[in-house]
Design a protein around this motif. Structure first.
Motif, PDB file in Angstrom:
ATOM      1  N   TYR A 138      50.826 -48.331  69.565  1.00 53.00           N
ATOM      2  CA  TYR A 138      51.053 -46.799  69.112  1.00 53.00           C
ATOM      3  C   TYR A 138      51.015 -45.809  70.506  1.00 53.00           C
ATOM      4  O   TYR A 138      51.874 -45.029  70.943  1.00 53.00           O
ATOM      5  N   LYS A 139      49.897 -46.084  71.020  1.00 51.61           N
ATOM      6  CA  LYS A 139      49.419 -45.310  72.217  1.00 51.61           C
ATOM      7  C   LYS A 139      50.464 -45.645  73.269  1.00 51.61           C
ATOM      8  O   LYS A 139      51.135 -44.722  73.692  1.00 51.61           O
ATOM      9  N   TYR A 141      53.457 -47.016  73.112  1.00 53.21           N
ATOM     10  CA  TYR A 141      54.861 -46.321  72.796  1.00 53.21           C
ATOM     11  C   TYR A 141      55.119 -44.912  72.970  1.00 53.21           C
ATOM     12  O   TYR A 141      56.106 -44.592  73.624  1.00 53.21           O
ATOM     13  N   ASN A 142      54.039 -44.270  72.438  1.00 57.89           N
ATOM     14  CA  ASN A 142      54.400 -42.748  72.341  1.00 57.89           C
ATOM     15  C   ASN A 142      54.248 -42.229  73.883  1.00 57.89           C
ATOM     16  O   ASN A 142      54.774 -41.153  74.194  1.00 57.89           O
ATOM     17  N   LYS A 143      53.551 -43.064  74.706  1.00 58.92           N
ATOM     18  CA  LYS A 143      53.504 -42.532  76.285  1.00 58.92           C
ATOM     19  C   LYS A 143      54.989 -42.861  76.921  1.00 58.92           C
ATOM     20  O   LYS A 143      55.370 -41.836  77.611  1.00 58.92           O
ATOM     21  N   PRO A 148      58.465 -39.962  69.905  1.00 59.54           N
ATOM     22  CA  PRO A 148      57.232 -40.444  69.851  1.00 59.54           C
ATOM     23  C   PRO A 148      57.007 -40.743  68.151  1.00 59.54           C
ATOM     24  O   PRO A 148      57.944 -40.314  67.338  1.00 59.54           O
ATOM     25  N   TYR A 151      51.358 -42.444  64.064  1.00 63.05           N
ATOM     26  CA  TYR A 151      50.432 -43.544  64.055  1.00 63.05           C
ATOM     27  C   TYR A 151      50.490 -43.998  62.782  1.00 63.05           C
ATOM     28  O   TYR A 151      50.546 -43.229  61.602  1.00 63.05           O
ATOM     29  N   SER A 182      62.354 -41.744  63.396  1.00 62.83           N
ATOM     30  CA  SER A 182      61.675 -40.584  63.970  1.00 62.83           C
ATOM     31  C   SER A 182      62.875 -39.891  65.009  1.00 62.83           C
ATOM     32  O   SER A 182      63.077 -38.666  65.056  1.00 62.83           O
TER      33      SER A 182
END
Ligand code: UDP
Ligand code: MG
Length: 307
Positions: A138-139, A141-143, A148, A151, A182
Motif C-alpha cells: 500500500y505504501k 503503491y500510493n507513493k 491512491p 489501506y 478508486s
C-alpha cells in the motif's frame, strides 16, 4: 427498479453456496428488494449445480457461468456489468465479508455516498509476514500511483449503479479492481469492519500469486518505474564524466601504472546489473502492453440463468 444487486464471484465454493445464501437471506429477505448475481468463474466442483438448484427455487438468484476460470477480477467485472439495481454490493462467497455490513453500506448509500467500501480494521488473523508485505505494498503503491487506494481495502463494497457500470466498462484487461474503484471516484466513504476467517473451503492465494498481483497493480497504475531510469542514467553519466576528468588529471600528473582490475570489474558488474534490471522493468510493461493490444475479452460466458 430493485434496491440491491449482490454480486458474488465464486470459484470452487460448493460448500459455501448454501451457507452464504442462508446468511445473506437473513439480512436481505423481507427488508430489501434485491437480486443476486452469482458469477461462476469456471468452477470444477459442484458449485454450478448448487447454484442452479438455488436458481430454480428463487428467481432472484441470477447466474452467469464462465467458459473457464478467468480470475476474480473478470468475475466481478461481469457481475457489475449485469447488475440492475440502484446499488450494487460486491462480496466474497466465503463469508469473510460480513453480510450484516450490507445494512451499514445501504445507510451510507442513502446519505448520498456512491462508493462505500469496507476497510479491515483488524488483520490479526493474518501472519506477520502477510501484514508486513501488504502494508509495504500500500505504501509503495500510493507513493507511485496517480490515484491512491485506501489501506486494507478489498473488493467488498457498495457502488451506485453508475459507478458499477463505469468500472465494468473500463476497457483494460489488467483489472486491478482496487485501482479501478478508486479511479472511478464519486463520493466515497470507508466502513470499518473486522474480517472473519473463511467459513469453509480454502483460499486461492499463494505468495507467487500475490507477488504477481502486486506487480500487475503497480504497473497498471504507475509509470514512474519506467521513467526512473532516464534519471538514473543521467546521474550515472554525470558521475562518469567527472570521474573521467579525474582519471585524465591523474594520468597527466602522475603517469599511469597499470592497475585497477578490481574497480573495472566492480563497475562492469554493477552496471550490467543495472542494465538488466532496466530491461526487466521495460519487459514487465511491454508484456502487459502485449496483453492489452491483443484486445481479447476479459471473460467468455457459457450460460446465463434467470436473466
Ligand atoms: N474467486 C473467483 N475466481 C478465482 C478465485 C477466487 O471468483 O479465480 C472468488 C472466490 O470464490 C471467493 C472470492 O473470489 O468468493 C475470494 O476468494 P478467496 O477467498 O480465495 O480470496 P481471499 O479471501 O483469500 O483473499
Ligand atoms: Mg476469502
Amino acid at each position: 427498479m430493485k434496491q440491491l444487486s449482490v454480486v458474488v464471484p465464486v470459484y470452487n465454493e460448493e460448500e459455501m453456496i448454501a451457507l452464504f445464501f442462508d446468511a445473506a437471506e437473513r439480512v436481505l429477505s423481507g427488508r430489501y428488494e434485491y437480486e443476486y448475481v452469482f458469477v461462476n468463474d469456471g468452477s470444477r466442483d459442484g458449485t454450478l449445480s448448487a447454484l442452479k438448484k438455488l436458481a430454480l427455487q428463487y428467481p432472484c438468484v441470477k447466474i452467469i457461468s464462465f467458459s473457464r476460470n478467468f480470475g476474480k477480477e473478470a468475475a466481478v467485472t461481469a457481475g457489475l456489468a449485469a447488475a440492475q439495481a440502484q446499488a450494487v454490493v460486491v462480496m466474497d462467497a466465503d463469508l469473510q465479508d460480513p453480510v450484516e455490513l450490507i445494512d451499514v453500506f445501504w445507510q451510507k448509500f442513502q446519505e448520498g455516498y456512491e462508493n462505500v467500501y469496507g476497510q479491515r480494521t483488524d488483520r490479526s488473523s493474518d501472519s506477520f509476514l502477510k501484514r508486513f508485505t501488504a502494508q509495504s505494498f500500500y505504501k509503495i503503491y500510493n507513493k507511485l500511483a496517480d490515484f491512491p487506494i485506501p489501506y486494507n481495502t478489498g473488493d467488498f463494497r457498495l457502488l451506485s449503479l453508475r459507478a458499477a457500470r463505469a468500472v465494468a466498462e473500463l476497457p483494460e484487461r489488467e483489472r486491478f479492481m482496487k485501482g479501478l474503484f478508486s479511479w472511478v471516484g464519486y463520493k466515497s466513504v470507508a466502513v470499518p469492519y473486522a474480517r472473519a476467517p473463511r467459513a469453509a473451503g480454502k483460499t486461492k492465494w499463494n505468495w507467487w500469486n500475490l507477488w504477481n498481483f502486486a506487480l500487475g497493480g503497480l504497473t497498471s497504475a504507475a509509470t514512474i518505474p519506467l521513467k526512473l531510469w532516464t534519471y538514473a542514467g543521467l546521474g550515472v553519466s554525470l558521475f562518469a564524466f567527472i570521474f573521467a576528468g579525474w582519471i585524465a588529471y591523474k594520468k597527466l600528473v602522475w603517469g599511469n601504472p597499470v592497475s585497477g582490475y578490481a574497480s573495472i570489474m566492480v563497475t562492469l558488474l554493477f552496471f550490467s546489473g543495472v542494465q538488466l534490471i532496466t530491461l526487466g522493468v521495460i519487459g514487465e510493461y511491454l508484456s502487459r502492453i502485449f496483453v492489452e493490444v491483443k484486445r481479447r475479452p476479459p471473460y467468455l460466458v457459457d450460460e446465463k440463468i434467470n436473466f
